[in-house]
Design a protein around this motif. Structure first.
Motif, PDB file in Angstrom:
ATOM      1  N   THR A  56       0.844  -1.200   0.000  1.00 22.86           N
ATOM      2  CA  THR A  56       0.000   0.000   0.000  1.00 22.86           C
ATOM      3  C   THR A  56       0.874   1.244   0.000  1.00 22.86           C
ATOM      4  O   THR A  56       1.987   1.238   0.539  1.00 22.86           O
ATOM      5  CB  THR A  56      -0.934   0.037   1.220  1.00 22.86           C
ATOM      6  OG1 THR A  56      -0.147   0.002   2.422  1.00 22.86           O
ATOM      7  CG2 THR A  56      -1.884  -1.152   1.208  1.00 22.86           C
ATOM      8  N   GLU A  57       0.366   2.295  -0.609  1.00 18.09           N
ATOM      9  CA  GLU A  57       1.049   3.590  -0.635  1.00 18.09           C
ATOM     10  C   GLU A  57       0.065   4.680  -0.214  1.00 18.09           C
ATOM     11  O   GLU A  57      -1.127   4.590  -0.495  1.00 18.09           O
ATOM     12  CB  GLU A  57       1.587   3.885  -2.035  1.00 18.09           C
ATOM     13  CG  GLU A  57       2.663   2.924  -2.501  1.00 18.09           C
ATOM     14  CD  GLU A  57       3.152   3.237  -3.898  1.00 18.09           C
ATOM     15  OE1 GLU A  57       2.646   4.219  -4.491  1.00 18.09           O
ATOM     16  OE2 GLU A  57       4.031   2.515  -4.408  1.00 18.09           O
ATOM     17  N   SER A  59      -1.909   7.301   2.602  1.00 15.94           N
ATOM     18  CA  SER A  59      -2.700   7.076   3.814  1.00 15.94           C
ATOM     19  C   SER A  59      -4.031   7.807   3.702  1.00 15.94           C
ATOM     20  O   SER A  59      -4.189   8.742   2.914  1.00 15.94           O
ATOM     21  CB  SER A  59      -1.935   7.574   5.053  1.00 15.94           C
ATOM     22  OG  SER A  59      -1.659   8.963   4.950  1.00 15.94           O
ATOM     23  N   GLY A  60      -4.989   7.352   4.502  1.00 18.87           N
ATOM     24  CA  GLY A  60      -6.307   7.988   4.496  1.00 18.87           C
ATOM     25  C   GLY A  60      -6.991   7.859   3.156  1.00 18.87           C
ATOM     26  O   GLY A  60      -7.032   6.780   2.549  1.00 18.87           O
ATOM     27  N   GLU A  63      -4.818   6.610   0.196  1.00 27.47           N
ATOM     28  CA  GLU A  63      -4.187   5.294   0.262  1.00 27.47           C
ATOM     29  C   GLU A  63      -4.544   4.467  -0.973  1.00 27.47           C
ATOM     30  O   GLU A  63      -5.705   4.396  -1.373  1.00 27.47           O
ATOM     31  CB  GLU A  63      -4.629   4.559   1.524  1.00 27.47           C
ATOM     32  CG  GLU A  63      -3.962   3.206   1.706  1.00 27.47           C
ATOM     33  CD  GLU A  63      -4.334   2.541   3.011  1.00 27.47           C
ATOM     34  OE1 GLU A  63      -3.780   2.932   4.046  1.00 27.47           O
ATOM     35  OE2 GLU A  63      -5.211   1.656   2.978  1.00 27.47           O
TER      36      GLU A  63
END
Length: 454
Positions: A56-57, A59-60, A63
């Motif tokens: 994953t790359e 955030s929130g 993401e």
């Protein structure tokens, strides 16, 4: 409460490392205990190989998840008819034999963002009940070297080399390694001829790098790290030097991997000059790391965990005997071990050419198998001739010293002269201990530069 207890699948190893390859047969036993008479909907065993990548790359809300999957094979066999059966209370044993298909498949691998797993699994299904299942992973190795990319194999009596050149402004550097294909634990000779026409001091440095690339959905995630580093003496301004060092490949290094679409593992030597307040010139020399017994085979040849004819070797018996010595040492190297030095092991073999133990194909079931280390693969069996991560003078005897070499192999004609050890490995001057400003040493280095690429 489920009446199915102690469900296990146990496979029999083909060799001491517990490795398997394409074309091998996995034989074993499925055992479980029923606490009461039970109606089973299906009971099957499956052999499969899969590669998976996930990371994953962000955030929130930003993401993003990347994932990919590749299946190399799946072999399934029913132990209980698909229509189901009533099994009595007590202990049950089912013998299984599944064949791994032939093909060019990558070896087992486990990394931070992906893995390549081969396993045998068993599953018992019942109507309106949760199924019971278990599995065992296999340590899979590739028989062919196609996963190592374009390997330049040395001809008879020669040494495979790799060379790289950097030339810009007042700095010129030519870097070489004496071998391109290595095994874990092997010692590599790295050299560099540096012409410093500038007014700056600079220090040569050497690093062994491992690069892992994960691919999914058009994106890549790269993990690159240095496994060992070395450095030499500072070079004076307006000087020319030839430097060399010995670097040992770590025993736990991951083998090179190039035949998987979503995971690749590469290795290289980086030779660079550390210059204060300036761009650091560098040269990268690619390497190929292979299992110990495959490094001396010619292109197109397969290898197994053991040489052909060895006890506990591959299940197939149609492998031709090798035409070269199966050792990381050259055929005429002094002190190179040979398989004739070891007595044949007094181990009985079973009907499939594998190690057997009492009860392996009958009752009671055999004990659990301990698979080999998947991450590190083969363990190097050969003694090392140089301590790791240290600078040593070139280990080449002077011409006046005579050594007793091994007996000529059968493929040499009677009376034919064997190549000498010094003709295979020319002397490499080691100048780390000297002063870069020494005029005499500079003249010597010009007369005897690091051996050119041939």
């Amino acid at each position: 409460m489920s009446p199915i207890k102690d469900l296990r699948v146990i496979y029999e190893a083909l060799n001491e490392e517990g490795t398997f390859s394409a074309g091998d047969t996995v034989a074993g036993t499925v055992t479980f205990t029923l606490t009461k008479d039970t109606k089973v909907k299906s009971l099957w065993v499956k052999l499969k190989g899969d590669a998976n990548v996930h990371w994953t790359e962000g955030s929130g809300d930003d993401e993003t998840t990347y994932s990919a999957h590749r299946r190399y094979f799946k072999v399934k066999k029913y132990l209980v008819d698909e229509k189901g059966a009533e099994l009595p209370k007590g202990l049950h044993h089912f013998k299984v034999r599944l064949d791994i298909p032939d093909g060019d498949m990558p070896p087992s691998f486990k990394g931070k963002h992906g893995k390549i797993v081969y396993k045998i699994e068993v599953k018992i299904s019942r109507s309106w009940r949760w199924p019971s299942e278990t599995h065992q992973e296999l340590n899979f190795v590739s028989k062919s070297l196609s996963h190592c990319g374009q390997v330049m194999w040395p001809q008879s009596g020669s040494v495979d080399k790799e060379v790289g050149v950097f030339s810009k402004g007042q700095v010129k550097m030519t870097a070489t390694v004496n071998r391109k294909v290595l095994c874990p634990g092997d010692t590599l000779t790295v050299g560099a001829t540096i012409c410093n026409s500038s007014s700056k001091k600079m220090k040569p440095k050497f690093s062994f790098y491992q690069k892992i690339v994960y691919r999914a959905q058009g994106s890549t995630n790269t993990s690159e790290k240095s496994l060992c580093k070395m450095e030499g003496e500072t070079l004076a301004p307006n000087s020319e030097e030839t430097v060399s060092c010995h670097m040992t490949i770590p025993n736990d290094v991951i083998h090179s991997l190039h035949n998987c679409e979503i995971i690749s593992v590469e290795h290289y030597i980086k030779v660079y000059l550390d210059i204060s307040f300036a761009f650091d010139p560098e040269v990268r020399l690619p390497l190929v790391i292979v299992p110990s017994l495959s490094a001396t085979l010619p292109p197109g040849e397969d290898f197994g965990p053991y040489p052909p004819g060895a006890v506990g070797g591959p299940s197939k018996s149609d492998f031709p005997p090798p035409a070269v010595a199966m050792s990381p040492y050259p055929a005429v190297a002094v002190g190179a071990p040979s398989y004739n030095d070891f007595p044949p092991p007094a181990i009985p073999t079973g009907p499939y050419g594998v190690h057997t133990a009492p009860g392996a194909y009958g009752y009671p079931a055999p004990g659990p198998t301990q698979p080999g280390n998947t991450a590190s693969g083969y363990n190097n069996q050969w003694p090392q001739q140089a301590p790791p991560y240290s600078f040593l003078p070139p280990a080449f005897p002077p011409p006046s010293v005579q050594h007793q070499g091994p007996t000529a192999p059968p493929h040499f004609q009677q009376g034919e002269d064997l190549p000498t050890y010094t003709s295979l490995y020319p002397p490499v001057p080691d100048t780390f201990a000297g002063n870069g400003s020494d005029k005499k040493k500079t003249e010597l280095s010009r007369e005897h530069p690091f051996p050119p690429f041939s």
